[in-house]
Motif scaffolding. Structure first.
Motif, PDB file in Angstrom:
ATOM      1  N   GLN A 188      -0.841  10.172 -12.502  1.00 11.08           N
ATOM      2  CA  GLN A 188       0.239   9.400 -11.890  1.00 11.08           C
ATOM      3  C   GLN A 188       1.221  10.302 -11.142  1.00 11.08           C
ATOM      4  OE1 GLN A 188       0.816   6.051 -11.710  1.00 11.08           O
ATOM      5  NE2 GLN A 188      -1.202   5.692 -12.605  1.00 11.08           N
ATOM      6  N   GLY A 189       0.899  11.583 -11.029  1.00  9.99           N
ATOM      7  CA  GLY A 189       1.720  12.500 -10.252  1.00  9.99           C
ATOM      8  C   GLY A 189       2.810  13.212 -11.024  1.00  9.99           C
ATOM      9  N   HIS A 190       2.879  13.035 -12.331  1.00 11.26           N
ATOM     10  CA  HIS A 190       3.935  13.676 -13.123  1.00 11.26           C
ATOM     11  C   HIS A 190       3.626  15.164 -13.324  1.00 11.26           C
ATOM     12  CE1 HIS A 190       6.012   9.937 -14.184  1.00 11.26           C
ATOM     13  NE2 HIS A 190       4.798   9.389 -14.233  1.00 11.26           N
ATOM     14  N   ARG A 191       4.651  15.978 -13.153  1.00 13.21           N
ATOM     15  CA  ARG A 191       4.532  17.413 -13.380  1.00 13.21           C
ATOM     16  C   ARG A 191       5.615  17.943 -14.318  1.00 13.21           C
ATOM     17  NH1 ARG A 191       0.539  15.958 -11.718  1.00 13.21           N
ATOM     18  NH2 ARG A 191      -0.843  16.849 -10.132  1.00 13.21           N
ATOM     19  N   ARG A 192       6.640  17.153 -14.553  1.00 10.87           N
ATOM     20  CA  ARG A 192       7.697  17.541 -15.492  1.00 10.87           C
ATOM     21  C   ARG A 192       7.530  16.664 -16.735  1.00 10.87           C
ATOM     22  NH1 ARG A 192      11.107  16.755 -10.990  1.00 10.87           N
ATOM     23  NH2 ARG A 192      12.509  15.365 -12.145  1.00 10.87           N
ATOM     24  N   LEU A 193       6.850  17.218 -17.735  1.00  9.46           N
ATOM     25  CA  LEU A 193       6.471  16.433 -18.910  1.00  9.46           C
ATOM     26  C   LEU A 193       7.053  17.036 -20.181  1.00  9.46           C
ATOM     27  CD1 LEU A 193       3.629  16.836 -16.961  1.00  9.46           C
ATOM     28  CD2 LEU A 193       3.093  14.818 -18.301  1.00  9.46           C
ATOM     29  N   ALA A 194       7.445  16.159 -21.107  1.00  7.52           N
ATOM     30  CA  ALA A 194       8.016  16.586 -22.381  1.00  7.52           C
ATOM     31  C   ALA A 194       7.284  15.906 -23.530  1.00  7.52           C
ATOM     32  CB  ALA A 194       9.505  16.257 -22.427  1.00  7.52           C
ATOM     33  N   HIS A 195       7.511  16.437 -24.729  1.00  6.80           N
ATOM     34  CA  HIS A 195       6.930  15.854 -25.946  1.00  6.80           C
ATOM     35  C   HIS A 195       8.036  15.646 -26.958  1.00  6.80           C
ATOM     36  CE1 HIS A 195       3.985  14.947 -29.028  1.00  6.80           C
ATOM     37  NE2 HIS A 195       4.538  15.849 -29.825  1.00  6.80           N
ATOM     38  N   VAL A 196       8.076  14.448 -27.539  1.00  3.01           N
ATOM     39  CA  VAL A 196       9.130  14.105 -28.501  1.00  3.01           C
ATOM     40  C   VAL A 196       8.507  13.640 -29.809  1.00  3.01           C
ATOM     41  CG1 VAL A 196      11.039  12.540 -29.007  1.00  3.01           C
ATOM     42  CG2 VAL A 196      10.821  13.513 -26.721  1.00  3.01           C
ATOM     43  N   GLY A 197       9.108  14.074 -30.912  1.00  2.00           N
ATOM     44  CA  GLY A 197       8.669  13.635 -32.234  1.00  2.00           C
ATOM     45  C   GLY A 197       7.653  14.572 -32.839  1.00  2.00           C
ATOM     46  N   GLY A 198       7.242  14.243 -34.047  1.00  2.10           N
ATOM     47  CA  GLY A 198       6.227  15.039 -34.717  1.00  2.10           C
ATOM     48  C   GLY A 198       6.672  15.480 -36.086  1.00  2.10           C
TER      49      GLY A 198
END
Length: 353
Positions: A188-198
């Protein structure tokens, strides 16, 4: 025929000899039909006559007697830890039960409440009842102590791994699921990605590892501060998203968040709404689990990587029943079941600004 009517109305259980008399055949012929040996020994017309007589009498073969002859009971046990309190329990149980039913087996289920002593007692009770094999299933993916006695019969683990690697296990392909989430967002064109939780568990490690695998292959590194470990509940998702998004200019914040699970994703969506950030126009969100009665009912409906609980139940039952059928203990290997993405409204193209 009067005797036949008496059998049905008095509650006396009809026998195979009653079927033989009504059908005008030998007792052996009836045994051939209900033991799967009719082909080549009886004509189709004779087989049909026997089945019609059995239906008229309401006759069913005695499963206990048949089991004693075959040295099997056509029953498998399913011991769980705390799966009865899990939102995914029904899927795993249905998968195992329907697969067993299709193979003419019943499933006897015992929930231990996570008590090791109860697990040992449950296994001992199932063994006393001469079940043909046992599935041990866990609520969440983790390494488990193998209940005492489980090695005395054919056994398979579902959604967990044995601490001693001594038994076959069927688990979700968590790392591949993380890769799937990353690929969906990259496409979808995303390049600034984060991860939350865990949490401090196998699933957290594997999901994030797979997520990073795919991004790394595209030359993308997730900044350390964009991996926010805040637990597995809605509050953790809200806290993590607020930390990432609150007061941060649009061009310096992530355009997509991969949440540890759907509850965390719900918290992310709530935080985005409070901060005036549009999902999916400004921010795309992917959850994990595809939790029933939740993911599809969030606003917007949540795209999620599905945990294959039903498929795990089916695969564990098949593996166990194959071992029972062949008499050979399956190798103590790990089978990983694919975690498919379920696309909904929370993912869209990366914003152009």
């Amino acid at each position: 025929m009067g005797g036949t009517e008496d059998k049905r109305t008095t509650g006396t259980r009809p026998t195979s000899r009653d079927v033989a008399r009504l059908a005008g055949v030998s007792h052996t012929a009836v045994s051939f039909v209900f033991n799967g040996r009719a082909e080549g020994n009886l004509s189709p017309a004779t087989q049909e006559r026997i089945r019609q007589a059995a239906a008229q009498l309401g006759y069913r073969p005695d499963p206990v007697a048949r089991g004693l002859r075959r040295r099997r009971t056509a029953v498998i046990g399913l011991v769980t830890d705390e799966i009865a309190s899990s939102p995914f329990a029904g899927r795993l149980l249905r998968g195992a039960m329907e697969t067993a039913w299709d193979r003419e087996h019943l499933v006897l289920t015992v929930d231990s409440g996570g008590d090791p002593a109860k697990e040992d007692a449950a296994v001992a009770e199932l063994l006393d009842r001469r079940v043909d094999g046992i599935i041990y299933a866990a609520m969440s993916l983790r390494r488990v102590r193998v209940p005492e006695g489980l090695h005395r019969t054919h056994s398979v683990l579902a959604n967990c791994l044995p601490e001693d690697d001594s038994l076959p296990a069927v688990i979700p392909a968590e790392r591949a699921g993380g890769r799937t989430a990353a690929r969906l967002l990259l496409d979808q064109g995303h390049r600034r990605l984060a991860h939350v939780g865990g949490l401090d568990d196998i699933a957290s490690v594997e999901r994030l590892r797979g997520f990073r695998d795919t991004l790394r292959a595209e030359g993308i590194t997730v900044p350390k501060e964009w991996v926010v470990r805040t637990g597995g509940e809605i509050a953790g998702g809200y806290e993590g998203a607020t930390r990432l998004l609150g007061g941060v200019p649009a061009d310096r914040r992530p355009t997509a968040i991969f949440a540890y699970n759907d509850r965390v994703a719900a918290g992310v969506l709530h935080a985005a709404t409070r901060l005036g950030i549009d999902v999916p126009g400004d921010l795309s969100v992917v959850g994990y689990d595809d939790q029933e009665h939740m993911a599809a009912f969030l606003t917007p409906a949540l795209t999620s990587v599905a945990l294959p609980h039903r498929e795990m139940g089916e695969a564990a039952a098949r593996l166990l029943l194959d071992a029972i059928g062949t008499g050979r203990t399956p190798a103590a290997t790990v089978r990983r079941i694919a975690c498919p993405v379920v696309s909904r409204a929370s993912v869209g193209p990366a914003p152009t600004r």
